[in-house]
Scaffold this active site. Structure first.
Site: not given
Ligand code: BG6
Length: 461
Positions: A13, A15-17, A43, A175, A232, A237, A320
């Site tokens: 995926g 995220l890993a990369k 997979r 994160h 999302d 966050h 977005k």
């Molecule tokens: C992710 C969302 O958790 O955070 C994304 O799924 C969003 O849609 C992203 O763009 C934003 O994170 P960052 O660290 O790029 O501000």
């Protein structure tokens, strides 16, 4: 120095990369881990080299010797999350690698998959014993966000985990908690005497939390259309930033105490109003339903039902494809009784915490306009994080992985917090009605001005 076996489930995926492998690279480069092995599982039939090659694009200034170490210690296993045989095979591979690289057997399982697989993976890891802690050997499980897609699904995952693992083995990622300026919220509040006495409804008029993005779906149409802005980024966050801003002082600024206080705030959030939007052309995006009513923009008014925040509105705004990328918290103080005979301040004091870009914070006070006896102007006291020379701000994922290795859960979300957060989304979705269109590159739907008028609010865009 720690010696670790990393296992990334869902390693193919994005995220890993983009995040996890670059973070592991940095931990090696900065000598934060000594011996290690990395096993990627997914997979597809692939070579780990191919995955690493793609991940390398996301690392600045790669040092060849460090990269070689990573490549030499990285392995790939084709893996079916639903097949116990594959877990047994993985167990065997892990034992061999741990003996080959003389590792003590501390295992960090990173579930970088969609939440739909969390229950099966959790259960199979437990069933096959490959994540079992023995003696001093620890096993920790990191669950990437989103944690479920609503309250029942999150509860189901939490219960599934609680049945087979201890909560102290579980690390739920948000994160944003690893971002420097989010980590700074509690420090700012609780290490400065000048702020905390003012931090309540007698002095604060309102709080705005902005999470505005310039980017669009970036190829994630399939995921995004099922989630939308509320699930999302608001669910996680934004509510975490709100909780850190609004929580009571914890006994200590450490794991359990911070999480206890955040949970108390999340539990008493009430949704007052909302306005949703969708950018024009969204329904034509790849992997998006052509009649989709998924929101790509949300403005929400919340209140916190406790004494400290009585009658203080908290406004969240996110979207977005907006005019700019900006994540910040604006704390607006109440006005003072103006003693000036002419030209009183047209606004009030603000404390702004800039999460990104231009990380830092500023306090806006009023000062005399030079040369004029009675006129005032805003003066900004600014802290710029990046201006500190020789400072490299680690990426959020580096900080978070390092904390998992240390066994520090402070920056991870506890099961109760996650569930309260989903309850807020449930309240919001109950109020969901119309979706207003907005142009790509704008500040959001035009109807936002009606929302402003209704709530006597001025967004600090
Ligand atoms: C992710 C969302 O958790 O955070 C994304 O799924 C969003 O849609 C992203 O763009 C934003 O994170 P960052 O660290 O790029 O501000």
């Amino acid at each position: 120095m720690p010696e670790i076996t990393f296992i990334i489930l869902g390693v193919t995926g994005d995220l890993a990369k983009r995040k996890i492998i670059p973070a592991i690279y940095k931990l090696i480069e900065e000598n934060k881990i000594e011996k290690f092995a990395l096993v990627g599982a997914a997979r597809r039939e692939l070579e780990m080299k191919e995955i690493l090659k793609e991940a390398r694009e996301f690392i600045k200034d790669v040092k060849e010797n460090i990269w070689q170490r990573l490549e030499n210690n990285a392995y790939y296993q084709q893996f079916d999350f639903y097949d116990c045989q594959h877990y047994r095979k993985l167990g065997k591979i892990l034992r061999n690698l741990e003996s080959k690289h003389q590792l003590p057997g501390h295992r960090l399982f990173y579930l970088a998959t969609l939440p739909d697989h969390f229950n099966a993976i959790t259960l199979n890891l437990a069933k096959t014993g490959i994540a079992k802690e023995q003696g001093k050997k620890w096993s920790r499980l990191v669950y990437e966000k989103p944690f479920g897609h609503d309250l029942p699904s999150a509860r189901k995952i939490n219960r599934g985990i609680a049945r087979v693992f201890n909560e102290n083995q579980v690390y739920r990622i948000d994160h944003y908690l690893g971002k420097e300026l989010v980590g700074n919220i509690a420090i700012l509040r609780f290490t400065n005497r000048v702020l905390e006495p003012l931090w309540d409804s007698s002095n604060i008029q309102s709080v705005q939390i902005h999470f505005r993005e310039k980017i669009g779906l970036e190829g994630r149409g399939n995921f995004y259309d099922k989630y939308g802005a509320l699930k999302d980024v608001v669910q996680n966050h934004m509510l975490q930033m709100l909780a850190l801003t609004a929580m009571e002082a914890p006994q200590k600024l450490t794991g359990k105490f911070i999480r206890d206080e955040k949970a108390k705030v999340l539990k008493v959030i009430k949704v007052k109003d909302l306005l949703l939007g969708q950018y024009s052309g969204y329904q034509k995006e790849k992997d998006v339903d052509s009649n989709s009513s998924t929101e790509t923009f949300a403005a929400v008014k919340l209140s916190i039902n406790n004494k400290r925040w009585k009658n203080v509105p908290f406004y969240l705004i996110t979207g977005k494809n907006l005019d700019k990328k900006e994540v910040k918290i604006d704390i607006k103080f109440k006005s003072v009784h103006c003693l000036l005979s002419a030209s009183c301040p047209s606004d009030t004091n603000y404390l702004t915490i800039r999460v990104q870009p231009d990380e830092g914070f500023s306090l806006e006070l009023f000062a005399k306009v030079p040369g004029k006896a009675n006129a005032v102007m805003p003066a900004k006291m600014n802290y710029c994080h990046e201006c500190i020379r020789d400072l490299r701000s680690p990426e959020a994922y580096e900080i978070l992985l390092e904390d998992v290795i240390k066994g520090d859960q402070s920056l991870f979300v506890r099961s109760d917090e996650i569930e309260y957060q989903w309850k807020v989304i449930k309240q919001i979705l109950r109020k969901k009605n119309q979706i207003y269109e907005y142009n790509i590159g704008s500040a959001g739907p035009q109807e936002l001005s009606l929302f402003e008028k209704k709530h006597h609010l001025r967004w600090r865009l």
